[in-house]
Design a protein around this motif. Structure first.
Motif, PDB file in Angstrom:
ATOM      1  N   PHE A   1       2.785   9.715   1.282  1.00 20.42           N
ATOM      2  CA  PHE A   1       3.579   9.940   1.031  1.00 20.42           C
ATOM      3  C   PHE A   1       3.131  11.657   1.256  1.00 20.42           C
ATOM      4  O   PHE A   1       3.037  12.448   2.252  1.00 20.42           O
ATOM      5  CB  PHE A   1       3.227  10.496  -0.430  1.00 20.42           C
ATOM      6  CG  PHE A   1       4.396  11.776  -0.467  1.00 20.42           C
ATOM      7  CD1 PHE A   1       5.490  11.178  -0.720  1.00 20.42           C
ATOM      8  CD2 PHE A   1       3.570  12.589  -1.742  1.00 20.42           C
ATOM      9  CE1 PHE A   1       5.967  12.361  -1.102  1.00 20.42           C
ATOM     10  CE2 PHE A   1       3.691  13.588  -1.461  1.00 20.42           C
ATOM     11  CZ  PHE A   1       5.402  13.931  -2.324  1.00 20.42           C
ATOM     12  N   VAL A   2       1.589  11.728   1.310  1.00 23.12           N
ATOM     13  CA  VAL A   2       0.327  13.256   1.813  1.00 23.12           C
ATOM     14  C   VAL A   2       1.298  13.110   2.543  1.00 23.12           C
ATOM     15  O   VAL A   2       1.327  14.622   4.345  1.00 23.12           O
ATOM     16  CB  VAL A   2      -0.559  13.569   1.610  1.00 23.12           C
ATOM     17  CG1 VAL A   2      -1.296  14.861   2.044  1.00 23.12           C
ATOM     18  CG2 VAL A   2      -0.900  13.426   0.228  1.00 23.12           C
ATOM     19  N   VAL A   3       0.954  12.019   4.243  1.00 22.53           N
ATOM     20  CA  VAL A   3       1.015  12.344   5.840  1.00 22.53           C
ATOM     21  C   VAL A   3       2.720  12.870   6.023  1.00 22.53           C
ATOM     22  O   VAL A   3       2.621  13.439   6.675  1.00 22.53           O
ATOM     23  CB  VAL A   3       0.516  10.557   6.283  1.00 22.53           C
ATOM     24  CG1 VAL A   3       1.148  10.660   7.497  1.00 22.53           C
ATOM     25  CG2 VAL A   3      -0.780  10.974   6.112  1.00 22.53           C
ATOM     26  N   ALA A   4       3.699  11.704   5.412  1.00 27.86           N
ATOM     27  CA  ALA A   4       4.982  12.335   5.992  1.00 27.86           C
ATOM     28  C   ALA A   4       5.611  13.530   5.210  1.00 27.86           C
ATOM     29  O   ALA A   4       6.239  14.210   5.884  1.00 27.86           O
ATOM     30  CB  ALA A   4       5.756  10.843   5.217  1.00 27.86           C
TER      31      ALA A   4
ATOM     32  N   LEU B   1      10.561  10.506   0.749  1.00 24.16           N
ATOM     33  CA  LEU B   1      11.321   9.453   0.325  1.00 24.16           C
ATOM     34  C   LEU B   1      10.899   8.054   0.332  1.00 24.16           C
ATOM     35  O   LEU B   1      10.706   7.503   0.206  1.00 24.16           O
ATOM     36  CB  LEU B   1      12.908   9.958  -0.082  1.00 24.16           C
ATOM     37  CG  LEU B   1      13.864   9.160  -1.098  1.00 24.16           C
ATOM     38  CD1 LEU B   1      13.435   8.597  -2.197  1.00 24.16           C
ATOM     39  CD2 LEU B   1      14.899   9.310  -0.914  1.00 24.16           C
ATOM     40  N   LEU B   2      11.238   8.465   1.831  1.00 25.37           N
ATOM     41  CA  LEU B   2      11.333   7.118   3.411  1.00 25.37           C
ATOM     42  C   LEU B   2      10.056   6.797   2.808  1.00 25.37           C
ATOM     43  O   LEU B   2       9.675   5.430   2.568  1.00 25.37           O
ATOM     44  CB  LEU B   2      11.638   6.895   4.590  1.00 25.37           C
ATOM     45  CG  LEU B   2      11.321   6.186   5.563  1.00 25.37           C
ATOM     46  CD1 LEU B   2      12.000   5.175   4.933  1.00 25.37           C
ATOM     47  CD2 LEU B   2      11.362   6.687   6.548  1.00 25.37           C
ATOM     48  N   ALA B   3       9.021   7.397   2.989  1.00 28.22           N
ATOM     49  CA  ALA B   3       7.361   6.811   2.919  1.00 28.22           C
ATOM     50  C   ALA B   3       7.307   5.948   0.898  1.00 28.22           C
ATOM     51  O   ALA B   3       6.795   5.164   1.394  1.00 28.22           O
ATOM     52  CB  ALA B   3       6.174   8.051   2.992  1.00 28.22           C
ATOM     53  N   GLN B   4       7.523   6.806   0.194  1.00 28.30           N
ATOM     54  CA  GLN B   4       7.335   6.181  -0.816  1.00 28.30           C
ATOM     55  C   GLN B   4       8.153   4.873  -1.304  1.00 28.30           C
ATOM     56  O   GLN B   4       7.737   4.067  -1.687  1.00 28.30           O
ATOM     57  CB  GLN B   4       8.343   6.936  -2.704  1.00 28.30           C
ATOM     58  CG  GLN B   4       6.964   8.502  -2.592  1.00 28.30           C
ATOM     59  CD  GLN B   4       6.818   9.226  -4.256  1.00 28.30           C
ATOM     60  OE1 GLN B   4       7.109   8.733  -5.117  1.00 28.30           O
ATOM     61  NE2 GLN B   4       8.588   8.988  -4.568  1.00 28.30           N
TER      62      GLN B   4
ATOM     63  N   GLY C   1       5.008   2.455  -1.586  1.00 30.53           N
ATOM     64  CA  GLY C   1       4.570   2.429  -2.874  1.00 30.53           C
ATOM     65  C   GLY C   1       4.563   3.782  -3.791  1.00 30.53           C
ATOM     66  O   GLY C   1       5.417   4.961  -2.821  1.00 30.53           O
ATOM     67  N   ALA C   2       4.744   4.335  -4.808  1.00 33.58           N
ATOM     68  CA  ALA C   2       4.824   5.363  -5.795  1.00 33.58           C
ATOM     69  C   ALA C   2       3.280   6.201  -5.268  1.00 33.58           C
ATOM     70  O   ALA C   2       2.562   5.926  -5.016  1.00 33.58           O
ATOM     71  CB  ALA C   2       4.920   5.055  -7.017  1.00 33.58           C
TER      72      ALA C   2
END
Length: 393
Positions: free
Chosen positions: A185-188, A229-232, A236-237
């Motif tokens: 998520f952080v990278v995205a 959102l795609l990364a999650q 995963g969450a």
């Protein structure tokens, strides 16, 4: 007739202004150094007579008291050095919150003072003239004792969606917990920010070359939302939420915002926003009226005129006095000791001083913290002020 011999330039006589200037400066330095030496010697003598040891070794001793709010892990057996960090983070927290809230509120109030709407203009005027003329300590007492302490107890707490609970014990909200997809998520999110900045700069360059205005915000907003959102979805969450629950006489779990923090944030934000509003109003009015007329002659709508023409020029007038208000927020945060909020003054210059007796060390550390924070804020604001300053060529 007697003729007075003219003073020779560069002579060492007392009639020479340069000699007198140097002599007075030397005497002033000697006086200051003498007073400092006397005060230091007198302090050391009194400490020795009272059997009080000086130094900072007490920072490694166990504190032995609890702290109601701490942004880092803290237990009663932790050291006074840990107490210092807790107080520092709490001071930074309330200062940052007040700076953000006061800036946004003051900006909109300043615009409201200049609005064509009579009612909006009068409401903002009454707000500014009322709150900036009431001492901040009285406002803190009002929010704390008259408002927040009169809220219902935990069992009758005001609930929103069974996630947020407001009572006289504070505001309890869900606390984020790290999930397995946090790294992705952080990278995205970082990638989305880089793409958004690149797209914004590309559209700005295209506008300077062709004069055509492209709207960047729809694509930027889509990128900032869809990529994380795609990364999650794939990895995963990123976060799990610990929801507060009523157990016994209070809530357990989640994150608690104590009433002292809320009262201090509300009071200082409301108080300082009244001054910031006047700074914003004065800065906008300092922009020559011809700029408004030129933008209107080009057919620019009022929001675009304000955002692209007026505000960038007004910032050159706004930033210097705005810096003073930010510094006042940091210094006024020390009023937290009046209602027991655990900031630097309440913890270190209060509880720690009373327990250890190290008055000089604790006061010196507290003063140094406020000095360093103020200097950092001034440095950052001055850097920004130089970036937007007009350069004469």
């Amino acid at each position: 007739m007697s003729h007075r011999r003219p003073a020779v330039k560069g002579s060492w006589s007392f009639s020479n202004p340069a000699v007198r200037a140097w002599l007075f400066q030397i005497l002033a330095i000697v006086a200051v150094v003498s007073i400092a030496v006397y005060l230091i010697h007198n302090t050391i003598t009194n400490l020795n007579n009272r059997g009080i040891t000086s130094g900072f070794a007490f920072l490694d001793r166990s504190a032995g008291f609890g702290i109601v709010q701490h942004l880092i892990d803290y237990e009663q057996g932790d050291t006074y050095g840990r107490v210092f960090l807790v107080g520092l983070y709490n001071t930074l927290l309330v200062s940052a919150l007040c700076i953000v809230f006061a800036s946004f509120l003051g900006f909109f109030l300043g615009l409201a003072r200049l609005s064509d709407n009579w009612l909006l203009r009068k409401i903002s005027t009454v707000y500014i003239e009322t709150f900036r003329n009431i001492p901040p300590l009285l406002q803190i007492f009002f929010w704390y004792f008259a408002v927040l302490r009169n809220l219902p107890g935990p069992r009758q707490a005001v609930s929103a969606f069974e996630l947020f609970f407001l009572s006289n014990r504070g505001l309890y909200i869900p606390a984020p917990q790290m999930g397995e997809g946090l790294g992705a998520f952080v990278v995205a999110l970082l990638l989305a920010v880089v793409l958004a900045v690149g797209l914004y700069r590309y559209n700005k360059a295209h506008q300077r070359k062709t004069g055509q205005l492209r709207r960047s915000w729809p694509v930027i907003l889509a990128v900032l939302i869809l990529l994380p959102l795609l990364a999650q979805t794939v990895f995963g969450a990123a976060l799990h939420w610990d929801v507060p629950q009523l157990r016994g006489f209070n809530f357990r779990g989640g994150m608690a915002l104590i009433p002292e923090l809320a009262a201090l944030t509300l009071a200082l934000s409301v108080y300082t926003s009244a001054f910031i509003a006047e700074i914003i109003r004065a800065g906008i009015q300092a922009v020559p009226h011809g700029q408004h007329e030129a933008a209107r002659s080009l057919g620019l709508p009022n929001p675009v005129t304000l955002r692209q023409v007026i505000i960038p020029q007004a910032l050159r007038v706004i930033i210097p006095p705005l810096t003073s208000q930010y510094l006042n927020i940091v210094k006024n945060s020390s009023l937290a000791a009046a209602i027991g909020y655990p900031d630097m003054v309440s913890l270190f210059a209060g509880t720690v001083l009373n327990q250890t007796g190290q008055a000089i060390e604790t006061i010196a550390i507290t003063m140094s913290v406020y000095l360093i924070i103020s200097l950092i804020i001034s440095l950052l604001m001055n850097i920004y002020n130089r970036r937007i300053a007009l350069i004469e060529r």
